[in-house]
Write a protein that holds these residues in place. Structure first.
Motif, mmCIF file in Angstrom:
data_model
loop_
_atom_site.group_PDB
_atom_site.id
_atom_site.type_symbol
_atom_site.label_atom_id
_atom_site.label_comp_id
_atom_site.label_asym_id
_atom_site.label_seq_id
_atom_site.Cartn_x
_atom_site.Cartn_y
_atom_site.Cartn_z
ATOM 1 N N ASP A 54 14.005 -3.599 4.064
ATOM 2 C CA ASP A 54 14.529 -4.807 3.427
ATOM 3 C C ASP A 54 13.553 -5.355 2.390
ATOM 4 N N VAL A 55 12.267 -5.273 2.682
ATOM 5 C CA VAL A 55 11.244 -5.736 1.739
ATOM 6 C C VAL A 55 11.233 -4.847 0.502
ATOM 7 N N GLN A 56 11.374 -3.571 0.684
ATOM 8 C CA GLN A 56 11.384 -2.660 -0.456
ATOM 9 C C GLN A 56 12.597 -2.897 -1.357
ATOM 10 N N MET A 57 13.717 -3.298 -0.773
ATOM 11 C CA MET A 57 14.914 -3.562 -1.572
ATOM 12 C C MET A 57 14.782 -4.841 -2.394
ATOM 13 N N ARG A 58 13.844 -5.730 -2.044
ATOM 14 C CA ARG A 58 13.632 -6.970 -2.803
ATOM 15 C C ARG A 58 12.485 -6.826 -3.796
ATOM 16 N N PHE A 59 12.117 -5.598 -4.129
ATOM 17 C CA PHE A 59 10.987 -5.348 -5.016
ATOM 18 C C PHE A 59 11.475 -5.174 -6.450
ATOM 19 N N TYR A 60 10.852 -5.917 -7.397
ATOM 20 C CA TYR A 60 11.277 -5.874 -8.794
ATOM 21 C C TYR A 60 10.112 -5.563 -9.735
ATOM 22 N N GLY A 61 9.141 -4.798 -9.301
ATOM 23 C CA GLY A 61 7.963 -4.526 -10.118
ATOM 24 C C GLY A 61 8.179 -3.407 -11.116
ATOM 25 N N CYS A 62 7.202 -3.261 -12.046
ATOM 26 C CA CYS A 62 7.280 -2.226 -13.080
ATOM 27 C C CYS A 62 6.081 -1.289 -13.046
ATOM 28 N N GLY A 63 5.224 -1.425 -12.033
ATOM 29 C CA GLY A 63 4.036 -0.580 -11.987
ATOM 30 C C GLY A 63 3.512 -0.434 -10.573
ATOM 31 N N ALA A 64 2.301 0.077 -10.479
ATOM 32 C CA ALA A 64 1.650 0.276 -9.179
ATOM 33 C C ALA A 64 0.229 -0.291 -9.264
ATOM 34 N N PRO A 65 0.099 -1.624 -9.230
ATOM 35 C CA PRO A 65 -1.213 -2.249 -9.436
ATOM 36 C C PRO A 65 -2.082 -2.245 -8.173
ATOM 37 N N PHE A 66 -2.515 -1.055 -7.786
ATOM 38 C CA PHE A 66 -3.336 -0.907 -6.588
ATOM 39 C C PHE A 66 -4.625 -0.182 -6.956
ATOM 40 N N PRO A 67 -5.641 -0.905 -7.404
ATOM 41 C CA PRO A 67 -6.900 -0.253 -7.763
ATOM 42 C C PRO A 67 -7.613 0.267 -6.520
ATOM 43 N N PRO A 68 -8.554 1.170 -6.682
ATOM 44 C CA PRO A 68 -9.259 1.717 -5.520
ATOM 45 C C PRO A 68 -10.340 0.784 -4.995
ATOM 46 N N LEU A 69 -10.889 1.167 -3.872
ATOM 47 C CA LEU A 69 -12.059 0.523 -3.275
ATOM 48 C C LEU A 69 -11.786 -0.940 -2.905
ATOM 49 N N LEU A 70 -10.719 -1.166 -2.151
ATOM 50 C CA LEU A 70 -10.326 -2.530 -1.777
ATOM 51 C C LEU A 70 -10.713 -2.908 -0.350
ATOM 52 N N GLU A 71 -11.258 -2.000 0.411
ATOM 53 C CA GLU A 71 -11.599 -2.286 1.807
ATOM 54 C C GLU A 71 -12.459 -3.548 1.916
ATOM 55 N N GLY A 72 -11.982 -4.520 2.702
ATOM 56 C CA GLY A 72 -12.726 -5.753 2.926
ATOM 57 C C GLY A 72 -12.603 -6.787 1.822
ATOM 58 N N ALA A 73 -11.835 -6.498 0.774
ATOM 59 C CA ALA A 73 -11.736 -7.391 -0.377
ATOM 60 C C ALA A 73 -10.746 -8.522 -0.139
ATOM 61 N N THR A 74 -10.920 -9.604 -0.908
ATOM 62 C CA THR A 74 -9.930 -10.674 -0.989
ATOM 63 C C THR A 74 -9.122 -10.448 -2.253
ATOM 64 N N VAL A 75 -7.804 -10.249 -2.093
ATOM 65 C CA VAL A 75 -6.930 -9.906 -3.213
ATOM 66 C C VAL A 75 -5.849 -10.969 -3.354
ATOM 67 N N LEU A 76 -5.617 -11.402 -4.579
ATOM 68 C CA LEU A 76 -4.589 -12.389 -4.896
ATOM 69 C C LEU A 76 -3.481 -11.703 -5.682
ATOM 70 N N ASP A 77 -2.231 -11.847 -5.214
ATOM 71 C CA ASP A 77 -1.077 -11.254 -5.888
ATOM 72 C C ASP A 77 -0.262 -12.371 -6.532
ATOM 73 N N LEU A 78 -0.200 -12.375 -7.866
ATOM 74 C CA LEU A 78 0.531 -13.412 -8.588
ATOM 75 C C LEU A 78 1.987 -13.004 -8.774
ATOM 76 N N GLY A 79 2.896 -13.860 -8.330
ATOM 77 C CA GLY A 79 4.312 -13.550 -8.397
ATOM 78 C C GLY A 79 4.671 -12.490 -7.379
ATOM 79 N N CYS A 80 4.331 -12.753 -6.134
ATOM 80 C CA CYS A 80 4.432 -11.739 -5.075
ATOM 81 C C CYS A 80 5.867 -11.431 -4.671
ATOM 82 N N GLY A 81 6.832 -12.294 -5.049
ATOM 83 C CA GLY A 81 8.222 -12.043 -4.701
ATOM 84 C C GLY A 81 8.425 -11.891 -3.213
#
Length: 361
Positions: A54-81
């Motif tokens: 159901d979450v995947q069906m509500r996805f309206y993105g145009c890319g794959a903004p997942f940079p590497p080396l995120l373990e332990g990071a604080t990440v902010l998603d703008l317009g998370c839908g």
């Protein structure tokens, strides 16, 4: 309320209505603009298999903004839908990391919140590492997020919807830690679009009406302090709607993924005689690390780099992946960027450049 403020408020309401009411899932989109062209990596593909359908069906993105080396990071998603990217990021940052999703639409936030517990159980976490906040991306200072507390900011086909993109960039700059990264996908045009497109709620909601001419975005980014804009992916978009395409007057739209760093960079690529060597210690990229479309580093190969590139990899979280040779004290003029490759030779070793096994080999 001023005319400008009234216009902004009306636009926010129109976008909220489009994404909170008109669209119930991605099948309701009128064009192919808000669809992903670049295939996900094997890592992302495996995580997506765990995301609720159901979450995947509500996805309206145009890319794959997942940079590497995120373990332990604080990440902010703008317009998370509906939260799809946030839940992917939840897996990437690990249980000790933190993901904050921000969206202006109450219906989207409520929908995403309903799936927090599901994904916590899927990932086997004792406590969810995802938080959703309702708010405007133009007013990030109103959300209660501490300044310089975020490692990475991502966004997926959302910033184009804002009428005040300069405010979005300024807000991101304040929240990022020094050396932090913005990595986001968005829609851009190859020219300035007709102003009347901004008055069509359908065209705006489809990520077209307020899409910037790419060079104008670069100017805004530089004004906000992000002097070196790097492209990591670019794809021409098909509209798949003849009526809307006719209104574009021949303009072409592209989904472009960009990375910006919060650091003191120059507005040109300058040569300070520096060399970078990728160690090959990123598990998902053992043979080659791609910083952007012009900079790829084969493992163990010495590559001449401009000072901006040297700083991007030695003053960010990527510092553990590289050896950077040269203090950058002597200037040699403009650098012709494009990841010029240097074969490692004994002469380079004599000059103090490290080889695949480190210095002294």
């Amino acid at each position: 309320m001023s005319n400008q403020a009234h216009t902004l408020e009306r636009r926010v309401e129109e976008v909220q209505h489009y994404y909170g009411g008109t669209l119930t899932d991605k099948e309701d989109l009128a064009t192919n603009v808000c669809t992903v062209d670049e295939p996900p990596s094997e890592t992302i593909k495996a995580i997506l298999a765990q995301i609720h359908e159901d979450v995947q069906m509500r996805f309206y993105g145009c890319g794959a903004p997942f940079p590497p080396l995120l373990e332990g990071a604080t990440v902010l998603d703008l317009g998370c839908g509906g939260g799809r990217d946030c839940f992917v990021l939840s897996s990437l940052v690990g249980e000790q990391g933190k993901v904050i999703g921000v969206d202006a639409t109450a219906e989207q936030i409520a929908f995403a919140q309903d799936y927090v517990e599901h994904h916590r159980e899927v990932f086997g976490y004792a406590k969810s590492n995802v938080q959703f906040l309702q708010g405007k991306i133009e007013a990030l200072d109103k959300l209660g997020i501490a300044p310089e507390s975020v490692d990475v900011i991502v966004s997926n086909c959302v910033i184009n919807l804002s009428m005040t993109k300069a405010d979005v960039l300024a807000g991101m700059a304040k929240l990022l830690k020094p050396g932090g990264e913005i990595y986001f996908a968005d829609i851009y045009a190859d020219r300035r679009l007709a102003p009347e497109l901004k008055n069509d709620p359908l065209i705006v909601g489809e990520c077209i009406g307020d899409a910037l001419y790419f060079e104008d975005f670069v100017r805004l980014a530089r004004a906000a302090g992000f002097l070196d804009v790097r492209i990591t992916a670019k794809a021409l978009k098909t509209i798949a709607n003849p009526a809307i395409e006719a209104k574009l007057g021949g303009a072409k739209l592209y989904s472009i993924t960009l990375r910006l760093f919060k650091m003191d960079l120059e507005d040109r690529c300058e040569d300070y005689g520096q060399v970078a060597i990728y160690k090959g210690n990123l598990p998902e990229a053992p043979d080659r690390f791609v910083l952007d479309n012009g900079h790829a580093f084969d493992t163990g190969r010495a590559v001449s780099v401009c000072r901006n590139t040297a700083d991007m990899i030695r003053k960010s979280r990527y510092r553990t992946l590289f050896d950077v040779i040269g203090e950058g004290r002597r200037h040699y003029g403009l650098f012709q960027c494009g990841a010029q490759q240097i074969e490692f030779t004994p002469a380079l070793a004599d000059a103090g450049v490290c080889g695949p096994s480190g210095c002294g080999c």
